[in-house]
Scaffold this motif. Structure first.
Motif, PDB file in Angstrom:
ATOM      1  N   VAL A   1      11.674  10.745  -7.042  1.00  0.00           N
ATOM      2  CA  VAL A   1      11.945   9.717  -6.036  1.00  0.00           C
ATOM      3  C   VAL A   1      12.963  10.242  -5.034  1.00  0.00           C
ATOM      4  O   VAL A   1      12.788  10.133  -3.818  1.00  0.00           O
ATOM      5  N   ASP A   2      14.028  10.843  -5.547  1.00  0.00           N
ATOM      6  CA  ASP A   2      15.047  11.413  -4.666  1.00  0.00           C
ATOM      7  C   ASP A   2      14.480  12.558  -3.832  1.00  0.00           C
ATOM      8  O   ASP A   2      14.727  12.647  -2.628  1.00  0.00           O
ATOM      9  N   HIS A   3      13.727  13.427  -4.476  1.00  0.00           N
ATOM     10  CA  HIS A   3      13.190  14.595  -3.775  1.00  0.00           C
ATOM     11  C   HIS A   3      12.243  14.190  -2.651  1.00  0.00           C
ATOM     12  O   HIS A   3      12.263  14.785  -1.569  1.00  0.00           O
ATOM     13  N   LEU A   4      11.417  13.191  -2.897  1.00  0.00           N
ATOM     14  CA  LEU A   4      10.420  12.774  -1.919  1.00  0.00           C
ATOM     15  C   LEU A   4      10.966  11.763  -0.907  1.00  0.00           C
ATOM     16  O   LEU A   4      10.283  11.438   0.064  1.00  0.00           O
ATOM     17  N   GLY A   5      12.147  11.253  -1.153  1.00  0.00           N
ATOM     18  CA  GLY A   5      12.745  10.297  -0.225  1.00  0.00           C
ATOM     19  C   GLY A   5      12.039   8.953  -0.203  1.00  0.00           C
ATOM     20  O   GLY A   5      11.837   8.364   0.865  1.00  0.00           O
ATOM     21  N   ILE A   6      11.683   8.453  -1.388  1.00  0.00           N
ATOM     22  CA  ILE A   6      10.903   7.210  -1.452  1.00  0.00           C
ATOM     23  C   ILE A   6      11.696   6.093  -2.150  1.00  0.00           C
ATOM     24  O   ILE A   6      11.104   5.185  -2.747  1.00  0.00           O
ATOM     25  N   GLU A   7      13.012   6.135  -2.046  1.00  0.00           N
ATOM     26  CA  GLU A   7      13.840   5.127  -2.709  1.00  0.00           C
ATOM     27  C   GLU A   7      13.486   3.710  -2.253  1.00  0.00           C
ATOM     28  O   GLU A   7      13.415   2.783  -3.086  1.00  0.00           O
ATOM     29  N   ASP A   8      13.294   3.516  -0.958  1.00  0.00           N
ATOM     30  CA  ASP A   8      12.970   2.175  -0.445  1.00  0.00           C
ATOM     31  C   ASP A   8      11.629   1.679  -0.989  1.00  0.00           C
ATOM     32  O   ASP A   8      11.472   0.480  -1.262  1.00  0.00           O
ATOM     33  N   ASP A   9      10.683   2.583  -1.142  1.00  0.00           N
ATOM     34  CA  ASP A   9       9.380   2.196  -1.684  1.00  0.00           C
ATOM     35  C   ASP A   9       9.507   1.723  -3.130  1.00  0.00           C
ATOM     36  O   ASP A   9       8.864   0.744  -3.534  1.00  0.00           O
ATOM     37  N   ILE A  10      10.331   2.402  -3.907  1.00  0.00           N
ATOM     38  CA  ILE A  10      10.511   2.019  -5.304  1.00  0.00           C
ATOM     39  C   ILE A  10      11.188   0.657  -5.400  1.00  0.00           C
ATOM     40  O   ILE A  10      10.830  -0.173  -6.252  1.00  0.00           O
ATOM     41  N   GLN A  11      12.145   0.406  -4.538  1.00  0.00           N
ATOM     42  CA  GLN A  11      12.772  -0.915  -4.514  1.00  0.00           C
ATOM     43  C   GLN A  11      11.742  -1.994  -4.159  1.00  0.00           C
ATOM     44  O   GLN A  11      11.764  -3.096  -4.723  1.00  0.00           O
ATOM     45  N   HIS A  12      10.861  -1.672  -3.250  1.00  0.00           N
ATOM     46  CA  HIS A  12       9.812  -2.636  -2.889  1.00  0.00           C
ATOM     47  C   HIS A  12       8.891  -2.899  -4.071  1.00  0.00           C
ATOM     48  O   HIS A  12       8.500  -4.049  -4.318  1.00  0.00           O
ATOM     49  N   LEU A  13       8.542  -1.849  -4.805  1.00  0.00           N
ATOM     50  CA  LEU A  13       7.674  -2.029  -5.975  1.00  0.00           C
ATOM     51  C   LEU A  13       8.293  -3.007  -6.969  1.00  0.00           C
ATOM     52  O   LEU A  13       7.594  -3.842  -7.555  1.00  0.00           O
ATOM     53  N   LYS A  14       9.597  -2.914  -7.159  1.00  0.00           N
ATOM     54  CA  LYS A  14      10.272  -3.808  -8.100  1.00  0.00           C
ATOM     55  C   LYS A  14      10.181  -5.262  -7.663  1.00  0.00           C
ATOM     56  O   LYS A  14      10.241  -6.174  -8.492  1.00  0.00           O
ATOM     57  N   SER A  15      10.026  -5.488  -6.359  1.00  0.00           N
ATOM     58  CA  SER A  15       9.956  -6.860  -5.851  1.00  0.00           C
ATOM     59  C   SER A  15       8.578  -7.482  -6.012  1.00  0.00           C
ATOM     60  O   SER A  15       8.434  -8.711  -5.965  1.00  0.00           O
ATOM     61  N   ILE A  16       7.540  -6.659  -6.197  1.00  0.00           N
ATOM     62  CA  ILE A  16       6.179  -7.191  -6.252  1.00  0.00           C
ATOM     63  C   ILE A  16       5.977  -8.145  -7.426  1.00  0.00           C
ATOM     64  O   ILE A  16       5.427  -9.235  -7.246  1.00  0.00           O
TER      65      ILE A  16
ATOM     66  N   SER B   1       0.834  -1.214   0.000  1.00  0.00           N
ATOM     67  CA  SER B   1       0.000   0.000   0.000  1.00  0.00           C
ATOM     68  C   SER B   1       0.862   1.255   0.000  1.00  0.00           C
ATOM     69  O   SER B   1       0.642   2.189  -0.789  1.00  0.00           O
ATOM     70  N   VAL B   2       1.846   1.288   0.882  1.00  0.00           N
ATOM     71  CA  VAL B   2       2.691   2.479   1.035  1.00  0.00           C
ATOM     72  C   VAL B   2       3.530   2.709  -0.217  1.00  0.00           C
ATOM     73  O   VAL B   2       3.704   3.845  -0.673  1.00  0.00           O
ATOM     74  N   ALA B   3       4.040   1.634  -0.819  1.00  0.00           N
ATOM     75  CA  ALA B   3       4.873   1.784  -2.013  1.00  0.00           C
ATOM     76  C   ALA B   3       4.060   2.274  -3.208  1.00  0.00           C
ATOM     77  O   ALA B   3       4.525   3.103  -3.992  1.00  0.00           O
ATOM     78  N   ILE B   4       2.843   1.757  -3.368  1.00  0.00           N
ATOM     79  CA  ILE B   4       1.970   2.226  -4.448  1.00  0.00           C
ATOM     80  C   ILE B   4       1.622   3.695  -4.244  1.00  0.00           C
ATOM     81  O   ILE B   4       1.619   4.488  -5.188  1.00  0.00           O
ATOM     82  N   ALA B   5       1.350   4.063  -2.995  1.00  0.00           N
ATOM     83  CA  ALA B   5       1.073   5.470  -2.697  1.00  0.00           C
ATOM     84  C   ALA B   5       2.270   6.343  -3.036  1.00  0.00           C
ATOM     85  O   ALA B   5       2.128   7.455  -3.559  1.00  0.00           O
ATOM     86  N   ALA B   6       3.468   5.853  -2.759  1.00  0.00           N
ATOM     87  CA  ALA B   6       4.678   6.620  -3.048  1.00  0.00           C
ATOM     88  C   ALA B   6       4.845   6.839  -4.547  1.00  0.00           C
ATOM     89  O   ALA B   6       5.208   7.945  -4.995  1.00  0.00           O
ATOM     90  N   LEU B   7       4.608   5.802  -5.346  1.00  0.00           N
ATOM     91  CA  LEU B   7       4.730   5.960  -6.793  1.00  0.00           C
ATOM     92  C   LEU B   7       3.686   6.938  -7.323  1.00  0.00           C
ATOM     93  O   LEU B   7       3.997   7.775  -8.185  1.00  0.00           O
ATOM     94  N   PHE B   8       2.464   6.860  -6.819  1.00  0.00           N
ATOM     95  CA  PHE B   8       1.431   7.803  -7.249  1.00  0.00           C
ATOM     96  C   PHE B   8       1.838   9.230  -6.880  1.00  0.00           C
ATOM     97  O   PHE B   8       1.662  10.165  -7.673  1.00  0.00           O
TER      98      PHE B   8
END
Length: 395
Positions: free
Chosen positions: A316-331, A242-249
């Motif tokens: 991604v860098d500006h918002l600090g969501i690097e970990d979320d993007i890595q998680h998305l790649k694992s889905i 949920s959090v990773a999808i929210a981060a990408l949006f």
């Protein structure tokens, strides 16, 4: 500097704690005890079998993860005293539409009066994400230009492969069920706020709706908040999803604001192709191939996801969501909740469980996974587990 604050809403099914069967009536003592702990963060839904939690406005994914983890922990703790559990998934595998009961509220009464069985017979749960947009007049324009990304976000969230006790053949059946309602699906092709307000005003003046909250598009401007609200996504069983999808949006919204050329030539042809992509997201999810709107050529989901991630990299860098993007790649590698539900179901069937028994075990596992916030061990699964295979895909 605009921070693109965001909020997350998750809808849960209420179930019997032992059997994980859906509860058609909301247990009032349970709800009262839970609301005493969570306050305005917990609300009822139109059906008594569902509740919703909502975070406050946030600026970090870590805070979102903490909030949703807390909500589920409280609901689980209170539920132990009342024999109630929760399930986070787009559909409850065993829920029967004809058994649903309306929550007694004036707004809900009006909705059901208008929708009839379409309203009562629609037990589905979504993940909704609000992202703050700096300029109110931009919300409709940005909404228009973000529509092509909705199938990608849906595919990452799929958690609704079952309906009324049967496998549907889809990974995201929730959206198919939701299409029975009016004013759902993709937003209309309004290019500015004035056109959107004319549409809403006409419906209000005609007595069809009371306000814009009765427009249930997959992506819409919020009436209560200065946000765009993502609504196409299934409720995710795992909180990190949920959090990773929210981060990408959130990154996509920021990118659209900074790049007014993005999908600026979006046409009727593009919309028709995006509709096809939505169907493919419902049917095949992360295993599917999709139509690229620039080349008009088929592209694998993983290639599409990689290209979108590359596009939003500065945000991604500006918002600090690097970990979320890595998680998305694992889905796509691990599978969404829908994949894992089907794997468990097929494994149980292979070892002699009846369809009803297998789905019942899947449902119990969904409860324990929801309350843990991540996918738990499958307690009754045979030792020889099925290996995940991509769904057959045709282009």
């Amino acid at each position: 500097m605009h921070r693109y604050r965001f909020g997350i809403e998750e809808e849960y099914f209420l179930v019997n704690r032992q059997s994980a069967a859906p509860r058609s009536e909301l247990p009032k003592p349970y709800m009262a005890a839970a609301q005493k702990r969570l306050g305005e963060r917990l609300t009822t839904e139109i059906l008594q079998s569902q509740i919703e939690v909502a975070t406050p406005p946030l600026t970090s994914s870590a805070d979102a993860l903490a909030e949703l983890t807390h909500y589920r922990a409280v609901l689980t703790e209170v539920g132990k005293d009342h024999g109630v559990g929760i399930i986070a998934a787009g559909t409850h595998p065993l829920a029967q539409p004809q058994q649903q009961r309306m929550t007694r509220k004036r707004r809900y009464s009006k909705v059901i009066s208008d929708l009839g069985m379409v309203g009562l017979g629609n037990p589905i749960s979504g993940l909704h994400v609000h992202v703050e947009v700096p300029e109110p007049d931009l919300r409709v324009e940005i909404m228009h230009r973000l529509v092509p990304f909705l199938p990608l976000l849906l595919a990452l969230s799929t958690s609704s492969p079952f309906w009324c006790g049967y496998p549907t053949g889809l990974l995201g059946y929730r959206n198919a069920a939701n299409d029975a309602l009016p004013r759902t699906g993709f937003p209309e092709m309004f290019r500015n706020l004035s056109e959107y307000e004319t549409y809403v005003k006409t419906l209000v003046d005609a007595g069809i709706i009371t306000n814009a909250t009765y427009v249930w598009w997959a992506l819409r401007p919020s009436l209560q908040h200065p946000t765009l609200e993502l609504r196409i996504t299934d409720c995710c069983t795992a909180i990190a999803d949920s959090v990773a999808i929210a981060a990408l949006f959130r990154a996509l919204v920021r990118h659209a604001v900074h790049h007014p050329e993005l999908n600026a030539t979006y046409s009727a042809v593009h919309r028709a192709l995006v509709e096809e992509n939505r169907w493919r997201a419902q049917r095949y999810g992360t295993d599917g191939t999709y139509i690229d709107l620039v080349s008009f050529e088929p592209v694998s989901f993983r290639s599409w996801l990689d290209s979108v991630i590359a596009m939003v990299a500065p945000h991604v860098d500006h918002l600090g969501i690097e970990d979320d993007i890595q998680h998305l790649k694992s889905i796509p590698k691990r599978g969404t909740s829908a994949h894992l539900q089907l794997e468990y179901f097929r494994g149980l069937r292979k070892f002699g469980h009846s369809p009803r028994e297998a789905i019942s075990d899947v449902t119990k596992w969904l409860r324990t996974s929801t309350e843990a916030g991540d996918f738990t061990a499958r307690g009754s699964e045979p030792k020889a587990q099925a290996v995940r295979q991509p769904l057959t895909d045709l282009v």
